[in-house]
Motif scaffolding. Structure first.
Motif, PDB file in Angstrom:
ATOM      1  N   THR A  30       3.404   2.237  -6.095  1.00 45.59           N
ATOM      2  CA  THR A  30       4.603   2.938  -5.661  1.00 45.59           C
ATOM      3  C   THR A  30       4.358   4.448  -5.674  1.00 45.59           C
ATOM      4  N   THR A  31       5.299   5.139  -5.024  1.00 43.25           N
ATOM      5  CA  THR A  31       5.176   6.494  -4.862  1.00 43.25           C
ATOM      6  C   THR A  31       4.991   7.226  -6.079  1.00 43.25           C
ATOM      7  N   SER A  32       5.665   6.782  -7.248  1.00 47.94           N
ATOM      8  CA  SER A  32       5.846   7.442  -8.388  1.00 47.94           C
ATOM      9  C   SER A  32       4.787   7.430  -9.258  1.00 47.94           C
ATOM     10  N   SER A  33       4.066   6.151  -9.262  1.00 43.46           N
ATOM     11  CA  SER A  33       2.682   5.873  -9.914  1.00 43.46           C
ATOM     12  C   SER A  33       1.775   6.356  -9.185  1.00 43.46           C
ATOM     13  N   LYS A  34       1.699   6.536  -7.819  1.00 43.86           N
ATOM     14  CA  LYS A  34       0.462   7.587  -7.266  1.00 43.86           C
ATOM     15  C   LYS A  34       0.534   8.835  -7.733  1.00 43.86           C
ATOM     16  N   TYR A  35       1.615   9.542  -7.648  1.00 36.81           N
ATOM     17  CA  TYR A  35       1.570  11.069  -8.134  1.00 36.81           C
ATOM     18  C   TYR A  35       1.444  10.936  -9.507  1.00 36.81           C
ATOM     19  N   THR A  36       1.826  10.049 -10.326  1.00 37.90           N
ATOM     20  CA  THR A  36       1.574  10.240 -11.729  1.00 37.90           C
ATOM     21  C   THR A  36      -0.019  10.016 -12.057  1.00 37.90           C
ATOM     22  N   ASP A  94      -9.057   5.798  -6.922  1.00 33.94           N
ATOM     23  CA  ASP A  94      -8.144   4.609  -6.749  1.00 33.94           C
ATOM     24  C   ASP A  94      -7.142   4.620  -6.037  1.00 33.94           C
ATOM     25  N   VAL A  95      -6.202   5.669  -5.969  1.00 35.18           N
ATOM     26  CA  VAL A  95      -5.156   5.939  -5.155  1.00 35.18           C
ATOM     27  C   VAL A  95      -5.505   5.843  -3.640  1.00 35.18           C
ATOM     28  N   TYR A  96      -6.438   6.684  -3.310  1.00 33.85           N
ATOM     29  CA  TYR A  96      -7.068   6.593  -2.018  1.00 33.85           C
ATOM     30  C   TYR A  96      -7.351   5.333  -1.400  1.00 33.85           C
ATOM     31  N   ILE A  97      -8.115   4.427  -2.215  1.00 35.30           N
ATOM     32  CA  ILE A  97      -8.497   3.207  -1.783  1.00 35.30           C
ATOM     33  C   ILE A  97      -7.479   2.310  -1.592  1.00 35.30           C
ATOM     34  N   THR A  98      -6.654   2.300  -2.770  1.00 39.43           N
ATOM     35  CA  THR A  98      -5.463   1.521  -2.349  1.00 39.43           C
ATOM     36  C   THR A  98      -4.511   1.741  -1.280  1.00 39.43           C
TER      37      THR A  98
END
Length: 231
Positions: free
Chosen positions: A69-75, A208-212
């Motif tokens: 989710t967008t919030s989990s990415k930023y966090t 991890d965010v980038y790969i996901t």
């Protein structure tokens, strides 16, 4: 840092064990970085990721890896950046201590005068390499030079000269200095590798965010291709 002492330490049994441990750790780390799992092959073939990039996330990936989710990415990105920043600050501070700190010296505070000194066989000086004063055995024999040192009290000067001139005390301070050096040589790799590990966790969270994200985009494109094929 005293290179001769470092070489002497590496020649000891403890130094040899630590050196072998470091060499083995580096070899294992290199092997792990270049390892891939069969289900991750699409990341290399289709998304052009290298094995080390995948491994530094400490995660395994599949084509059906769930989108974030967008919030989990930023966090995750903010937390990862915070961990990296804290580790860099500690890394800088610790390496500064190793370079400029009393590795070959005994850090001492005189109980009566409260003067702080760094002392080793044949030399004593003010802490932190500020070049305010320095006392050697030769200085102790020259009363005029000793009087010119105003940054520390006379009692501290007498204490220092005892260790500069008395053979038994010179040997005592040598033992303390060597023990201090050996302790730091053992602790330094542990602290530095711990900082590098925690820093890698921060990097892992961001990568991890980038790969996901790339996997999510890849799955969307594959879904669109399937839809076009069916229509």
């Amino acid at each position: 840092m005293d290179i001769d002492k470092l070489n002497a330490f590496l020649a000891t049994a403890i130094g040899g064990i630590i050196f072998k441990w470091l060499a083995g750790a580096i070899k294992s780390c290199w092997s792990w970085l270049n390892k891939t799992h069969p289900e991750e092959q699409f990341l290399i073939d289709d998304l052009n990721f290298s094995a080390p990039t995948i491994r530094i996330t400490y995660c395994k990936y599949k084509k059906n890896t769930r989108a974030k989710t967008t919030s989990s990415k930023y966090t995750q990105i903010i937390l990862g950046g915070f961990i990296i920043l804290v580790c860099l600050i500690f890394f800088y501070s610790f390496t500064k201590i190793l370079i400029n700190g009393p590795i070959q010296w005994v850090d001492f505070k005189h109980k009566t005068t409260q003067d702080k000194i760094w002392i080793k066989p044949g030399e004593a000086k003010n802490p932190e390499d500020k070049n305010i004063w320095k006392i050697t055995a030769e200085t102790c024999l020259k009363k005029d030079e000793l009087k010119e040192i105003k940054a520390i009290k006379e009692e501290t000067k007498s204490f220092i000269c005892d260790y500069m001139l008395a053979p038994k005390k010179k040997e005592e301070i040598k033992k303390y200095a060597d023990k201090n050096f050996l302790t730091i040589m053992v602790m330094a790799p542990i602290v530095l590798f711990s900082l590098i590990y925690f820093m890698s966790l921060g990097v892992a969270m961001i990568v991890d965010v980038y790969i996901t994200n790339k996997i999510t985009e890849y799955n969307k494109k594959e879904a669109e291709k399937s839809y076009q094929y069916l229509t």
